[in-house]
Design a protein around this motif. Structure first.
Motif, PDB file in Angstrom:
ATOM      1  N   GLU A  56       0.824  -1.209   0.000  1.00  9.25           N
ATOM      2  CA  GLU A  56       0.000   0.000   0.000  1.00  9.25           C
ATOM      3  C   GLU A  56       0.858   1.258   0.000  1.00  9.25           C
ATOM      4  N   VAL A  57       1.922   1.256   0.763  1.00  9.96           N
ATOM      5  CA  VAL A  57       2.803   2.429   0.795  1.00  9.96           C
ATOM      6  C   VAL A  57       3.431   2.632  -0.586  1.00  9.96           C
ATOM      7  N   ILE A  58       3.862   1.555  -1.211  1.00  5.88           N
ATOM      8  CA  ILE A  58       4.450   1.655  -2.557  1.00  5.88           C
ATOM      9  C   ILE A  58       3.410   2.170  -3.550  1.00  5.88           C
ATOM     10  N   LEU A  59       2.197   1.645  -3.467  1.00  6.07           N
ATOM     11  CA  LEU A  59       1.130   2.098  -4.365  1.00  6.07           C
ATOM     12  C   LEU A  59       0.743   3.549  -4.087  1.00  6.07           C
ATOM     13  N   ALA A  60       0.730   3.951  -2.820  1.00  4.44           N
ATOM     14  CA  ALA A  60       0.418   5.340  -2.472  1.00  4.44           C
ATOM     15  C   ALA A  60       1.452   6.286  -3.088  1.00  4.44           C
ATOM     16  N   VAL A  61       2.713   5.933  -2.967  1.00  3.85           N
ATOM     17  CA  VAL A  61       3.772   6.763  -3.564  1.00  3.85           C
ATOM     18  C   VAL A  61       3.593   6.819  -5.077  1.00  3.85           C
ATOM     19  N   THR A  62       3.278   5.684  -5.677  1.00  2.00           N
ATOM     20  CA  THR A  62       3.062   5.634  -7.126  1.00  2.00           C
ATOM     21  C   THR A  62       1.925   6.558  -7.542  1.00  2.00           C
ATOM     22  N   VAL A  63       0.813   6.490  -6.815  1.00  3.07           N
ATOM     23  CA  VAL A  63      -0.352   7.323  -7.138  1.00  3.07           C
ATOM     24  C   VAL A  63      -0.026   8.809  -6.957  1.00  3.07           C
ATOM     25  N   VAL A  64       0.648   9.147  -5.884  1.00  3.68           N
ATOM     26  CA  VAL A  64       0.992  10.554  -5.623  1.00  3.68           C
ATOM     27  C   VAL A  64       1.949  11.076  -6.693  1.00  3.68           C
ATOM     28  N   VAL A  65       2.956  10.294  -7.040  1.00  4.87           N
ATOM     29  CA  VAL A  65       3.904  10.734  -8.074  1.00  4.87           C
ATOM     30  C   VAL A  65       3.192  10.861  -9.421  1.00  4.87           C
ATOM     31  N   ALA A  66       2.350   9.903  -9.764  1.00  7.18           N
ATOM     32  CA  ALA A  66       1.603   9.979 -11.025  1.00  7.18           C
ATOM     33  C   ALA A  66       0.730  11.228 -11.057  1.00  7.18           C
ATOM     34  N   GLY A  67       0.116  11.556  -9.916  1.00  7.37           N
ATOM     35  CA  GLY A  67      -0.708  12.758  -9.842  1.00  7.37           C
ATOM     36  C   GLY A  67       0.109  14.027  -9.943  1.00  7.37           C
ATOM     37  N   ALA A  68       1.288  14.017  -9.360  1.00  4.81           N
ATOM     38  CA  ALA A  68       2.153  15.198  -9.422  1.00  4.81           C
ATOM     39  C   ALA A  68       2.628  15.458 -10.848  1.00  4.81           C
ATOM     40  N   VAL A  69       2.819  14.395 -11.593  1.00  4.53           N
ATOM     41  CA  VAL A  69       3.280  14.517 -12.976  1.00  4.53           C
ATOM     42  C   VAL A  69       2.148  14.970 -13.886  1.00  4.53           C
ATOM     43  N   ASP A  70       0.933  14.542 -13.583  1.00  2.00           N
ATOM     44  CA  ASP A  70      -0.165  14.700 -14.525  1.00  2.00           C
ATOM     45  C   ASP A  70      -1.214  15.751 -14.170  1.00  2.00           C
ATOM     46  N   ARG A  71      -1.235  16.221 -12.967  1.00  5.85           N
ATOM     47  CA  ARG A  71      -2.247  17.198 -12.535  1.00  5.85           C
ATOM     48  C   ARG A  71      -3.672  16.709 -12.820  1.00  5.85           C
ATOM     49  N   PRO A  72      -4.127  15.747 -12.039  1.00  5.77           N
ATOM     50  CA  PRO A  72      -5.466  15.185 -12.253  1.00  5.77           C
ATOM     51  C   PRO A  72      -6.565  16.134 -11.794  1.00  5.77           C
ATOM     52  N   PRO A  73      -7.824  15.809 -12.115  1.00  6.01           N
ATOM     53  CA  PRO A  73      -8.949  16.628 -11.658  1.00  6.01           C
ATOM     54  C   PRO A  73      -9.017  16.678 -10.126  1.00  6.01           C
ATOM     55  N   ALA A 133     -13.662   5.744  -6.246  1.00  5.66           N
ATOM     56  CA  ALA A 133     -14.029   7.060  -6.787  1.00  5.66           C
ATOM     57  C   ALA A 133     -12.868   7.684  -7.552  1.00  5.66           C
ATOM     58  N   GLY A 134     -11.677   7.632  -6.982  1.00  2.00           N
ATOM     59  CA  GLY A 134     -10.514   8.234  -7.648  1.00  2.00           C
ATOM     60  C   GLY A 134     -10.161   7.537  -8.941  1.00  2.00           C
ATOM     61  N   GLY A 135     -10.147   6.216  -8.913  1.00  2.53           N
ATOM     62  CA  GLY A 135      -9.825   5.459 -10.136  1.00  2.53           C
ATOM     63  C   GLY A 135     -10.850   5.693 -11.222  1.00  2.53           C
ATOM     64  N   MET A 136     -12.132   5.680 -10.853  1.00  2.00           N
ATOM     65  CA  MET A 136     -13.183   5.923 -11.854  1.00  2.00           C
ATOM     66  C   MET A 136     -13.121   7.346 -12.388  1.00  2.00           C
ATOM     67  N   ALA A 137     -12.803   8.307 -11.508  1.00  2.00           N
ATOM     68  CA  ALA A 137     -12.709   9.702 -11.959  1.00  2.00           C
ATOM     69  C   ALA A 137     -11.583   9.871 -12.971  1.00  2.00           C
ATOM     70  N   ILE A 138     -10.497   9.174 -12.770  1.00  2.00           N
ATOM     71  CA  ILE A 138      -9.399   9.247 -13.757  1.00  2.00           C
ATOM     72  C   ILE A 138      -9.885   8.688 -15.106  1.00  2.00           C
ATOM     73  N   LEU A 139     -10.551   7.544 -15.055  1.00  2.00           N
ATOM     74  CA  LEU A 139     -11.013   6.932 -16.296  1.00  2.00           C
ATOM     75  C   LEU A 139     -12.038   7.796 -17.020  1.00  2.00           C
ATOM     76  N   VAL A 140     -12.971   8.373 -16.249  1.00  2.00           N
ATOM     77  CA  VAL A 140     -14.022   9.194 -16.858  1.00  2.00           C
ATOM     78  C   VAL A 140     -13.447  10.493 -17.430  1.00  2.00           C
ATOM     79  N   SER A 141     -12.502  11.098 -16.713  1.00  2.00           N
ATOM     80  CA  SER A 141     -11.941  12.374 -17.172  1.00  2.00           C
ATOM     81  C   SER A 141     -11.024  12.187 -18.370  1.00  2.00           C
ATOM     82  N   GLY A 142     -10.454  10.984 -18.487  1.00  2.00           N
ATOM     83  CA  GLY A 142      -9.537  10.733 -19.577  1.00  2.00           C
ATOM     84  C   GLY A 142      -8.253  11.512 -19.497  1.00  2.00           C
ATOM     85  N   SER A 143      -7.999  12.106 -18.326  1.00  2.00           N
ATOM     86  CA  SER A 143      -6.781  12.914 -18.196  1.00  2.00           C
ATOM     87  C   SER A 143      -5.581  12.081 -17.878  1.00  2.00           C
TER      88      SER A 143
END
Length: 143
Positions: A56-73, A133-143
């Motif tokens: 979970e910690v590894i996945l959390a870091v992955t999600v945060v870094v991916a968000g920092a790179v991509d600026r999600p909704p 919610a977060g995963g679906m929001a990424i898919l729906v936004s297509g960002s």
């Protein structure tokens, strides 16, 4: 969909699957298996949840870094903040209390049931909702 969003969504859905599989399937079912005593179940649980929490910690870091790179909704940012906060609360606040009780039982002491287990489960439910919610929001936004 950008690579960062794809990685973020994938990490969120993998994390979601792990939480559901371990917390809501494996954890309660292991105590129903023939021959599994409370000490054996607790020993197995400690190993499984240590591995889950590390992942979970590894996945959390992955999600945060991916968000920092991509600026999600904003909805994704809020979902990630909720899930990371819930994970931190579990690891820093609840899990140490559960570990003390498990260690006492494994040492042969009679330890009363702990309400901390219910708090941990509430945080697991929060994580499931936020990850979904977060995963679906990424898919729906297509960002």
């Amino acid at each position: 969909m950008s690579l960062g969003s794809a990685i973020g969504a994938a990490a969120m859905f993998v994390w979601l699957g792990m939480v559901i599989a371990i917390s809501f399937l494996e954890a309660p079912l292991k105590f129903r298996a023939p021959g599994v005593t409370v000490p054996i179940g607790l020993g197995v649980g400690q190993l499984v949840f240590r591995a889950l929490n590390t992942a979970e910690v590894i996945l959390a870091v992955t999600v945060v870094v991916a968000g920092a790179v991509d600026r999600p909704p904003v909805v994704v940012v809020v979902a990630v903040a909720i899930v990371v906060t819930a994970l931190c609360a579990q690891l820093l606040g609840v899990k140490p209390r559960l570990a003390r009780r498990s260690e006492a039982v494994l040492a042969g002491q009679q330890a009363p049931r702990s309400g901390a287990h219910h708090v941990y489960v509430v945080f697991e439910v929060v994580k499931v909702i936020a990850l979904s919610a977060g995963g679906m929001a990424i898919l729906v936004s297509g960002s």
